[in-house]
Design an enzyme around this catalytic site. Structure first.
Site, short mmCIF file in Angstrom:
data_model
loop_
_atom_site.label_atom_id
_atom_site.label_comp_id
_atom_site.label_asym_id
_atom_site.label_seq_id
_atom_site.Cartn_x
_atom_site.Cartn_y
_atom_site.Cartn_z
N THR A 138 4.58 -3.43 4.15
CA THR A 138 6.02 -2.19 4.72
C THR A 138 5.65 -1.35 5.45
OG1 THR A 138 4.06 -0.06 2.88
CG2 THR A 138 5.94 -1.25 1.74
N THR B 165 0.71 -0.95 -0.40
CA THR B 165 0.50 -0.11 0.38
C THR B 165 0.98 1.19 0.11
OG1 THR B 165 -0.17 0.34 2.79
CG2 THR B 165 -1.81 -0.90 1.99
N ARG B 166 0.46 1.96 0.29
CA ARG B 166 0.90 3.46 0.20
C ARG B 166 1.69 3.89 1.47
NH1 ARG B 166 -0.13 9.24 -0.25
NH2 ARG B 166 -2.25 9.28 0.04
N LYS B 167 1.21 2.69 2.55
CA LYS B 167 1.81 2.95 3.51
C LYS B 167 3.50 2.39 3.72
CE LYS B 167 -2.56 1.81 6.48
NZ LYS B 167 -3.02 1.19 7.24
N THR B 168 4.05 3.42 3.31
CA THR B 168 5.69 3.79 3.32
C THR B 168 5.95 5.31 4.83
OG1 THR B 168 5.62 4.57 1.05
CG2 THR B 168 5.22 2.64 1.22
#
Length: 292
Positions: A278, A142-145
């Site tokens: 991530t 996901t965009r949870k970086t």
């Protein structure tokens, strides 16, 4: 024998040096007293892999030391994407250069390598679970970086065998609950997004119910995310949805882990995404030791 992993190094952007320069500056914003102590004689240092996992992150490790006027020579075992079982420390590379420069890059290079390998290891585990169960969809991150570290974690997903999902806020359009609430309705949000996105970007809508998913598809969404569904409801509602909109991609997301993922895999689900890939990975252990 591990299945060969494609080389993803060619994907990395030309601004990589500026990104890494920021990492180096963050670690050494002022004086390096330790560097004064050791001097600038040419030395060698051995990179040791100390725990098992999928090896990933060579381009970042190499670039850190290149920018510090050092050279990295990799051993044959250091194949990006190989799952390495470690029973004792294994030499993966030799770094040669001014000893103060080697030590200036040491922690930044190791941090990058250990985290990239951690993402790749967890991604490989998730992708293998799906593959072994005979499911043919995409396991995605996901965009949870980590801010400032996205490129490494996204790269690690690819090396591990997972999909990156959208790379950033500008790639693909994802309309989440806050977008819908702020705009007034799913239909209004999708139609306005389409005017800006045109034909070149897909639009995904985060949905809390089958009714919302159907509304999104009717409005022209390319992807619907069934968010925080139980496995039982997911299977039932995804089947009903696909009967009406077989061409629309269905993503399952929301609190899914490698342990719970098998319950969400079914023929009507195309993508299963996990923020944990991530955001909850364990690091693989590496160290760098100066040769006496």
């Amino acid at each position: 024998m591990d299945e060969a992993v494609p080389s993803f190094e060619g994907l990395l952007p030309p601004n990589l040096e500026s990104v890494i320069a920021g990492w180096i500056h963050d670690d050494m914003p002022s004086f390096d007293v330790g560097g004064l102590v050791v001097g600038s004689d040419t030395k060698e240092a051995k990179l040791l892999m100390k725990s098992s996992g999928v090896f990933a992150g060579k381009p970042f490790f190499t670039k850190v030391f290149q920018m510090l006027d050092c050279k990295v020579e990799w051993e044959e075992i250091a194949v990006e994407g190989n799952n390495i079982e470690i029973s004792e420390k294994v030499v993966f590379a030799t770094v040669t250069g001014p000893v103060n420069k080697i030590l200036q890059g040491e922690r930044t290079a190791l941090n990058t390598l250990s985290r990239c390998s951690g993402v790749a290891t967890l991604s490989r585990e998730a992708a293998d679970i799906a593959k072994n169960l005979g499911w043919n969809g995409w396991v995605a991150g996901t965009r949870k970086t980590t801010p400032g570290f996205r490129i490494v974690e996204k790269y690690g997903l690819l090396v591990g065998g997972a999909a990156t999902h959208r790379l950033d806020l500008s790639q693909m359009v994802m309309l989440k609950d806050n977008h819908i609430w702020a705009s007034g309705s799913i239909e209004k949000a999708v139609k306005l997004a389409r005017k800006a996105a045109g034909f070149s970007q897909k639009i995904e809508v985060e949905c809390q119910s089958l009714e919302e998913a159907l509304e999104a598809a009717k409005a022209g969404a390319d992807i619907v995310m069934l968010d925080n569904f139980t496995p039982e409801n997911l299977r039932k509602d995804a089947k009903t949805f696909k009967e009406q909109y077989p061409h629309v991609i269905v993503e399952a997301s929301g609190g899914i882990t490698t342990e719970s993922m098998p319950g969400f895999l079914c023929p009507d689900i195309d993508v299963v995404s996990q923020g944990k890939l991530t955001q909850g990975y364990s690091c693989v252990d590496f160290s760098l030791k100066i040769v006496h």
